[in-house]
Write an enzyme that holds these catalytic residues in place. Sequence first.
Site, PDB file in Angstrom:
ATOM      1  N   LYS A   1      14.875 -24.636  42.864  1.00 34.69           N
ATOM      2  CA  LYS A   1      16.214 -25.101  42.475  1.00 34.69           C
ATOM      3  C   LYS A   1      16.127 -26.459  41.789  1.00 34.69           C
ATOM      4  O   LYS A   1      15.564 -27.392  42.328  1.00 34.69           O
ATOM      5  CB  LYS A   1      17.091 -25.191  43.715  1.00 34.69           C
ATOM      6  CG  LYS A   1      18.487 -25.698  43.412  1.00 34.69           C
ATOM      7  CD  LYS A   1      19.413 -25.467  44.581  1.00 34.69           C
ATOM      8  CE  LYS A   1      19.728 -26.767  45.289  1.00 34.69           C
ATOM      9  NZ  LYS A   1      20.635 -26.560  46.423  1.00 34.69           N
TER      10      LYS A   1
ATOM     11  N   CYS B   1      22.460 -32.063  47.815  1.00 35.01           N
ATOM     12  CA  CYS B   1      21.396 -31.572  46.941  1.00 35.01           C
ATOM     13  C   CYS B   1      21.114 -32.422  45.704  1.00 35.01           C
ATOM     14  O   CYS B   1      20.008 -32.893  45.500  1.00 35.01           O
ATOM     15  CB  CYS B   1      21.741 -30.174  46.456  1.00 35.01           C
ATOM     16  SG  CYS B   1      21.996 -29.027  47.788  1.00 35.01           S
TER      17      CYS B   1
ATOM     18  N   ASP C   1      15.557 -31.543  51.602  1.00 32.83           N
ATOM     19  CA  ASP C   1      16.404 -32.381  50.736  1.00 32.83           C
ATOM     20  C   ASP C   1      17.516 -33.073  51.503  1.00 32.83           C
ATOM     21  O   ASP C   1      18.117 -34.012  51.019  1.00 32.83           O
ATOM     22  CB  ASP C   1      16.978 -31.569  49.572  1.00 32.83           C
ATOM     23  CG  ASP C   1      17.996 -30.545  50.027  1.00 32.83           C
ATOM     24  OD1 ASP C   1      17.949 -30.127  51.199  1.00 32.83           O
ATOM     25  OD2 ASP C   1      18.838 -30.157  49.198  1.00 32.83           O
ATOM     26  N   ASN C   2      17.812 -32.563  52.688  1.00 25.29           N
ATOM     27  CA  ASN C   2      18.791 -33.208  53.571  1.00 25.29           C
ATOM     28  C   ASN C   2      18.865 -32.391  54.842  1.00 25.29           C
ATOM     29  O   ASN C   2      18.201 -31.358  54.972  1.00 25.29           O
ATOM     30  CB  ASN C   2      20.170 -33.337  52.903  1.00 25.29           C
ATOM     31  CG  ASN C   2      20.666 -32.071  52.239  1.00 25.29           C
ATOM     32  OD1 ASN C   2      20.810 -32.002  51.036  1.00 25.29           O
ATOM     33  ND2 ASN C   2      20.887 -31.025  53.029  1.00 25.29           N
TER      34      ASN C   2
ATOM     35  N   HIS D   1      19.034 -28.365  39.948  1.00 24.63           N
ATOM     36  CA  HIS D   1      20.233 -29.055  40.411  1.00 24.63           C
ATOM     37  C   HIS D   1      20.422 -30.477  39.887  1.00 24.63           C
ATOM     38  O   HIS D   1      21.089 -31.288  40.495  1.00 24.63           O
ATOM     39  CB  HIS D   1      20.289 -29.080  41.944  1.00 24.63           C
ATOM     40  CG  HIS D   1      21.689 -28.801  42.426  1.00 24.63           C
ATOM     41  ND1 HIS D   1      21.993 -28.455  43.708  1.00 24.63           N
ATOM     42  CD2 HIS D   1      22.859 -28.805  41.763  1.00 24.63           C
ATOM     43  CE1 HIS D   1      23.297 -28.271  43.818  1.00 24.63           C
ATOM     44  NE2 HIS D   1      23.840 -28.474  42.649  1.00 24.63           N
TER      45      HIS D   1
ATOM     46  N   ARG E   1      17.891 -34.991  45.118  1.00 20.74           N
ATOM     47  CA  ARG E   1      16.869 -34.663  44.121  1.00 20.74           C
ATOM     48  C   ARG E   1      16.753 -35.751  43.058  1.00 20.74           C
ATOM     49  O   ARG E   1      15.680 -36.037  42.543  1.00 20.74           O
ATOM     50  CB  ARG E   1      17.220 -33.340  43.450  1.00 20.74           C
ATOM     51  CG  ARG E   1      16.864 -32.144  44.301  1.00 20.74           C
ATOM     52  CD  ARG E   1      17.593 -30.896  43.832  1.00 20.74           C
ATOM     53  NE  ARG E   1      17.075 -29.720  44.520  1.00 20.74           N
ATOM     54  CZ  ARG E   1      17.352 -29.420  45.782  1.00 20.74           C
ATOM     55  NH1 ARG E   1      18.124 -30.210  46.497  1.00 20.74           N
ATOM     56  NH2 ARG E   1      16.834 -28.343  46.339  1.00 20.74           N
TER      57      ARG E   1
ATOM     58  N   ASP F   1      15.439 -26.613  51.289  1.00 30.09           N
ATOM     59  CA  ASP F   1      16.824 -26.958  51.001  1.00 30.09           C
ATOM     60  C   ASP F   1      17.658 -26.819  52.272  1.00 30.09           C
ATOM     61  O   ASP F   1      17.781 -25.722  52.802  1.00 30.09           O
ATOM     62  CB  ASP F   1      17.342 -26.012  49.899  1.00 30.09           C
ATOM     63  CG  ASP F   1      18.608 -26.535  49.269  1.00 30.09           C
ATOM     64  OD1 ASP F   1      19.344 -27.265  49.945  1.00 30.09           O
ATOM     65  OD2 ASP F   1      18.847 -26.218  48.097  1.00 30.09           O
ATOM     66  N   ASP F   2      18.215 -27.901  52.734  1.00 30.13           N
ATOM     67  CA  ASP F   2      19.056 -27.896  53.938  1.00 30.13           C
ATOM     68  C   ASP F   2      18.256 -27.571  55.213  1.00 30.13           C
ATOM     69  O   ASP F   2      18.829 -27.107  56.183  1.00 30.13           O
ATOM     70  CB  ASP F   2      20.225 -26.886  53.817  1.00 30.13           C
ATOM     71  CG  ASP F   2      21.254 -27.317  52.785  1.00 30.13           C
ATOM     72  OD1 ASP F   2      21.094 -28.402  52.189  1.00 30.13           O
ATOM     73  OD2 ASP F   2      22.212 -26.558  52.578  1.00 30.13           O
TER      74      ASP F   2
ATOM     75  N   LYS G   1      23.827 -32.278  57.267  1.00 30.02           N
ATOM     76  CA  LYS G   1      24.060 -32.392  55.814  1.00 30.02           C
ATOM     77  C   LYS G   1      25.432 -32.976  55.504  1.00 30.02           C
ATOM     78  O   LYS G   1      26.383 -32.729  56.240  1.00 30.02           O
ATOM     79  CB  LYS G   1      23.950 -30.991  55.206  1.00 30.02           C
ATOM     80  CG  LYS G   1      24.298 -30.913  53.727  1.00 30.02           C
ATOM     81  CD  LYS G   1      24.050 -29.524  53.172  1.00 30.02           C
ATOM     82  CE  LYS G   1      24.438 -29.478  51.695  1.00 30.02           C
ATOM     83  NZ  LYS G   1      24.058 -28.226  51.054  1.00 30.02           N
TER      84      LYS G   1
ATOM     85  N   SER H   1      23.019 -24.589  43.279  1.00 34.43           N
ATOM     86  CA  SER H   1      22.800 -23.951  44.574  1.00 34.43           C
ATOM     87  C   SER H   1      23.068 -22.453  44.528  1.00 34.43           C
ATOM     88  O   SER H   1      23.869 -21.966  43.737  1.00 34.43           O
ATOM     89  CB  SER H   1      23.683 -24.599  45.634  1.00 34.43           C
ATOM     90  OG  SER H   1      23.205 -25.899  45.869  1.00 34.43           O
TER      91      SER H   1
ATOM     92  N   HIS I   1      19.053 -22.821  52.172  1.00 37.13           N
ATOM     93  CA  HIS I   1      20.458 -23.074  51.835  1.00 37.13           C
ATOM     94  C   HIS I   1      21.203 -21.747  51.923  1.00 37.13           C
ATOM     95  O   HIS I   1      20.689 -20.729  51.483  1.00 37.13           O
ATOM     96  CB  HIS I   1      20.509 -23.644  50.396  1.00 37.13           C
ATOM     97  CG  HIS I   1      21.847 -24.185  49.995  1.00 37.13           C
ATOM     98  ND1 HIS I   1      22.964 -23.394  49.887  1.00 37.13           N
ATOM     99  CD2 HIS I   1      22.255 -25.448  49.651  1.00 37.13           C
ATOM    100  CE1 HIS I   1      23.982 -24.136  49.499  1.00 37.13           C
ATOM    101  NE2 HIS I   1      23.583 -25.393  49.353  1.00 37.13           N
TER     102      HIS I   1
END
Lengths: 1361, 487
Positions: A134, A81, A275-276, A136, A85, A41-42, A296, A159, A223
């Site tokens: 996660k 996020c 995810d980014n 989301h 996803r 994540d991130d 992001k 998150s 994240h």
Amino acid sequence: MLNRSTLSLIGLSLMLTGLPVRSQTGAAPQRPPNIVLIMMDDMGYADIGSFGARHIRTPHLDRLAREGTRFTSFYVSQAVCTASRASLLTGSYANRVGLQGALNHTSTVGLHADETTLAEMCRSRGYATAIFGKWHLGTKAIFNPLRNGFDEFLGIPYSNDNSSFHPTQRDMPPLPLYDGERVVETDPDQSTFTRRFTERAVTFIERNRDRPFFLYVPHVMPHVPIFASVKFRGKSAAGLYGDVIEELDGSVGTMMAALRKHGLEGNTLVMVLSDNGPFLSYGTHAGSALPLREGKLTTFEGGVRVPFIARWPGHIPSGRASDEPVMTIDLLPTIAELISAPLPERRIDGSSIRRLLLGETKARAPHEALFFYSGDELQAVRSGRWKLHFPHQYLTLDGEPGRDGKPANFGNLKPASIHQSGVAGIATRHGYRVESLDLSLFDLTGDIGEKRNVAAQHPGIVQRLTQLADAMRQELGDALTGTKGRGVRQAGQQLALAQAEQLFLEKIATTLTLKCQTCHGEDGAAGLDLRSRESLLKGGQRNVGLVSGNAEESPLYLALLGRDGFKQMPPGKPLPGDLIATFKQWIDAGAPWLEQRAAAPAPAAKEKWPYEENDVWAFRPVKRHAVPAVKTAQRAQTPVDAFILQRLNHNAIEPAPQADRVTLIRRATFDLHGLPPAPEEVAAFVRDPLPTPKAFERVVEQLLASPRYGERWARHWLDVVRYADTAGGSNDYERPHAWRYRDYVIRSFNSDKPYDQFIVEQIAGDELDPNRTENLIATGFLRMGPWEHTGMSVEAVTRQEWLDDVTHSTVTAFLGLTMGCAKCHDHKFDPIPAKDYYGVQAVFATTYFEERSADFLPGENISRAAAHNAQWQPRLESIERKYDAVALALGKKPRRKGVAQPASNTPVELPPQTELKRTDPKQIENLELERAYMRRVAMLHLAHKRFAPLAFSVVSGGKEKTPAEETFLLTGGNLSARGERVAPAVLSAPAIVQRRLNIANLELPVLPRTIENRRLGLARWIADRDNPLTSRVMVNRIWQTHFGKGLVETSNNFGKLGKRPTHPELLDWLAMHFIESKWSMKQVHRLIMNSAAYQRASQYPETKQHHGNFSAKADPDNRLLARFTPRRIEAEVLRDSLLMVSGELNWEMGGPGGFPELNQDLVAQPRLIMGTVAPAYEASLAKADRNRRTIYCFQQRSLINPLLEVFNGANPNESCEFRRTSTIAPQVFSLFNSRFSADIALAFAKRLETMAEDRARQIELAFQLAFQRTPTRREQQQTLAHLAAMTAHHRAHRPAPFAERLPALAAINSEYSGETFRFTEDQDWSRYEYNLHPSQVSAQTRALAEVCLALINANEFIYVY
Amino acid sequence: MKRENIDEQMVASRRHFLLNSAMGFGSMALSALLAREDFADSGVRIPHSAFNEAPLAPKPPHLPAKAKACILLLMDGGASHIDTFDPKPKLRELHMKEFVKERTKFVSNMESGKRYYVASPFSFIRASNGMEICEHFSHVAECVSDICFYRGGQADSVNHPTALYHLNTGNMFGTEPAVGAWATYGLGTVNQNLPAFVVLPDVIYPQGGAPNWSNGFLPPHFQGTPLRATGSPILDLEPQPGVTKEAQRRNLDFLGELNRQHQQRHPNQPELAARIEAYELAFRMQTEIPGVAEIERESAETKQLYGVGEKETDAFGRRCLLARRLVEKGVRFVQVYSSGWDSHDDIAAAHKNRMHAVDKPIAGLLKDLKRTGLLASTLVIWAGEFGRSPDNGVRGGLVYGRDHNPKGMTIWFAGGDVKPGIVGATDDIGGSAVEVVHPLRDIHVTMLRLLGLDDDRLRYLHNGRQMQLSQFGGQVIEEILGGLRNG
């Protein structure tokens, strides 16, 4: 370059992917590959070694890259996020499935149920599926991963900064950690996240090693806020952020090791991505995307381009890199191809990149262009080497990046509400500033950092990319150009809608009904009809009524505010502000109207789960608990004791010793018979040479075998079902056959009828076997509540009243739940949605009242039939004669045949031309008498039917077999606001609860929708041994009566607002035993009464009290049952005991009720019924009939015996779960001053005089009969002295003279004149058997009666120890 | 809802004894209460102590209020608003014209058949505030400066017992506590020797009977006690004829002796003491209650004010006078019934007689309360279970009356902190309220508010539900309030 072996493996993989082909060729079926999808994540593009990280060590990821292929132009669809996803799991641009941006805890949208997820797709091919990390894609329960194709979920819904860790937002709720659909922790230690998800993944792999699986591990880290576990903390050269990445890397390694361990490594497709891009504002706590621009939340490469590694040995080439631009949307179709799963039915945007993935030489990216949205804005498009940005705003760091988990510019942030979306909102929360970008074309081959805008140099390319973007705008919309996309689908909205429906049910519908529809109904004011959604949408003469989804444009809302030129509505007082706000919410949510809603799939409770586990205990299965071991020194006479001693021991409370034998037999006899023991029974028990527990066992058996037992215990059940002999309401008409139900209950207890049979007979006896009389009588249960229909009531309303009553009373009686709330809205506290309420109601929708032919059974007491008819026939004739006289005088038709018709019998035609003055008092008298006599005739006719062979019963469908009635959910309980159609159903709560708590998958029975057997279906579900409530509720009722308090103190409410059981294991043990002893109630009595707990004294011996009162101090309420709680006898027991000790009790069983003597002042009080005065109450002429046990007394709802009322008798209009004990002064008036007490005392005195001549002996007998003991010497002396004094007094005072009973006087304020009119009732007291009168006995007897009066008023008489 | 809150109400087991003891006493409580009968007016707050928890001990109101007691004058049968306090001249034009109403399935038999508009047979006089009042309410017309006539109320039921239950208990089924029970539950009472909530019925009990003054699910201490006009005022208040007070006392002493010896054997049973005390209290009540009921003690002038001794007004006048005596003695809530208002037929005669029977007594009550200063602390409410219809069917072709009409009615308030005047309105035929329209539950909430009680706080946990008079909340009709408004 590919080597040979790789090539041959590719060939194999080609074969593998065509599963159907393979089976046709007869090849051995091979397992499709497992899929492991790991997402950080991130995590930045440059955070792993193989993508350029320098200070962070990622050996496991690097190995993965070596053994597989790296994709260096791999994109996510949006750099945030949720959207990212959504694309990953649906194979579609996020905008297509309506999920842009990132959801937070307040979001009411989520992944639409109709979208096919990767997990659902895999599951369709037999894969085990799991997500650890996660989610989301919707934070409400209905969006849970388990509803979206995953078998397992451990993780968080949104998150991890959506918590108290958020740097700038306040009022964040605790972060929930879910396991499945249950929150198992809140605010979990985030440093354990990576480890826990990994561990769970490892066990998942282990558990599913023998079947294909899809494992999705969307890590929560890195994240912000970031955490590393102790093992990794401080280990990296790149600070905490490095530690976190290294732990994630370790996690990959651990999972790979698990695959290896189980030999799955070769057949598992492992993919890793982010995810980014990095959350750059967080500086030291963010990663790096260098050399890419920004991170992001932007559509620059730093936001949307992410590292992607795929490894599948033998299929995916190792050590290779691909720079073909592909996107997360492509993974779903690719995997579909690999595992031969069908593609989703709904359109998706991705295309299979199988060939690319498998490294085929000529494979190319499938898309002409990739599109980059930020929220609703189409900001950029990439085609080949070119990337075109349209003019847009973007987020860039505001000053220095933040440190240690704080965003940039932290000190100056003034965050806007979490509800403010878009770049501006994000900027305020995360330390960005907003910049603008002009139309920019970048050549990514030479300018991966998007630094040089070459748009001016390549107008043709700009044009081509713009055209590509235009096509996409048409499809998915674009806020920058104001384009609406035609291919956009709605995100999941169900919960918002459900909430809006809830609002509709709770507030809107009622308000519309009460405040609006009076004017805006049919032919409504201004042509506006507010009774349906259609008419509301259509509106009135001037405007539409509302714009669905937009309150600000809805006249309804604006009128409530009196704004924008709309007249303030409703006239007068505006609605309260919060109610108006509710209207806004409702309209904005689409103004759902329940009539509009199609039947939702059962069970209805599934979408709501605000319940604490502890509050739904009663819906859990009855558990078999082992009987606890207790020290042998402690008396454990039945298993019941073991459970009780366990808790006493735990609390170090010493139980009281066993009570003495006199106390015991008195206690047991009152408990089982509702009467004191006879002196000889006491003596026999006291003399019994057996040890007390053994001897007592015999007493219990004898008591249970006596018919007195059924008379006593039927009363408890009649309390619950609200038994009465009249219907209540204005007229309170008699129910002449109700007594057969009362006797049925007594028989059932006496024969120890299995409780499950008792249930089914009462709810559906007629459907079970209509030829069995007992069954027809039993269904009287369904009609026991008060109910009346008159010429003034509306039939639809009174029918609904009964439906509501029977729904509520059935559930309350057998399941111990309150249903009243769910009539208007979903139960606020228990998992009982309004839909379930109406589902149960639908069970009764085809049930109609009927007095069914039912011959008397051999045991039924109809011995008084002849006498009754002999008495009532002349009464009826007499009153009919009187009626005819006044009818004739009024020019009306007489009742009796053969009576001359009136001369003029022409009904006067309409309208009255003149205003007649009716001053003739004779005429008014006749009008009043006509009404009074007419009602008396009707009532005598009813009384006359008491001995008719009919059962107060019901029938399914009625004689004509009317078509099955439909039941509708009634909005706000309002009969004219029909909502959705509801089918007959049982309560979903036990099944829902057990499934939610992962206990069991209880099947809900499907009830027939035919006219018949709906009730039978419900009854069988209630009587099913798997129903967790039924057995518990009944053993608790039995327990309550023995101990004065239930194990669950609220025996009619096992829901959240009820009490928790004091001994839950014991309750379950008893319930289980109850079921296993074939639902025998007598067996439950035995278990309870033979326990040491039941046999304990109510207090400790003198010496022990010194040591501090034991349980009185430690447990003042005696919840732990260290002693016996003394109690006052109930109202009926008091009356029966008075009759018994005085020798006046008539032991006759069954048959229509007798009419005891009531307070004469009360009897003389005229009572209004509909249009006239009620006939005065008449006591039975025969003394024996007046002195029957109270259960055999006629119970009239409108005239309660004051003696019973003041001693906390049950209100016959409401289910009485428990008799309370209040001490109030009117009890004294009733027991010390009343004629009844005086008569009892005199009879008692007379009885004593016939038993013995000696005064002292009489006193001794009096004490024995009243208190079951002989008087002390002191008492003996005091009583004798008092007796002497009273004798002297009575010699000096003559009693009041005997007076004969006279017909009652009736009075009414006439409706015709407004003046009081009186007349004498048609009563005949000539054959009345008078009680003994003081004037008929000697002064001595009168004095003895005074003593007796004192004895029956004594505390000792009325308390049981 | 907070869990503690529920537990507090539900368990209360430590207070078991006191909750269960008699009319607000425990042995220690009673003496304290009797000694401080007037404390509620003195503004003294009773410190937290055991006796404070006795069910009928006086309790401070939730909110500031002037009214400390309430007299509810109930016109049983449903007085016509059109013929009393809400004249409709328009009906004169429409008189005997056919009244057409569409028949739906939500119509009762009563409303079926041909129907005609009916004008009021009465003349109206103009009161000092300009309001028109029926000629037969000329005495009440003299009191208009103290009365708030509320014309916006609406009931739900067209049936007598259900409508009367609704008015009296907030619920149409006769199973819930009456307003008087709620009020005494909330405020307790200052005279422990008298019932806190008294009912003065007419010659005949109303339809639905005793549930109209029921304690419902509240403990029986809060039950309304009917005081009968003749015979023993309370059932069995007096010993049996021929039993002298002296004999009764001696027997009570003997009983007390038996009980004391029994109590020594069961020292940990507080209920036993409560029951012993109950017998003593009952003995005292036997003396006190007949004294209160003895209205002959009032001056001739006062009796004349109420119409006592005059044929038409004697019965209701006695009840109104008794109501004042009770309130004066600290009774919290009095229901006074006048029955016979159900004038379907010959309203001209029937309503006239009913009005004559109550007009002078009601005016007497208001005037008497005012001159003794009690009006400021006594809320007087006049109401029927519903109003009457502007139309009527033809019943046997005789003389016309009016049917039931829950949608239009007049309820008036006086005393306490009521703001005199007219609030709300019905349409021009009196068919339905159209201005400041409120359902009964709002009227209940307003009644409680005038007594200083907040309906949302006056709750009782029953069968797992927090019950309240308004059932599920309501709003105060602010227009009726005087100084309490926005307070």
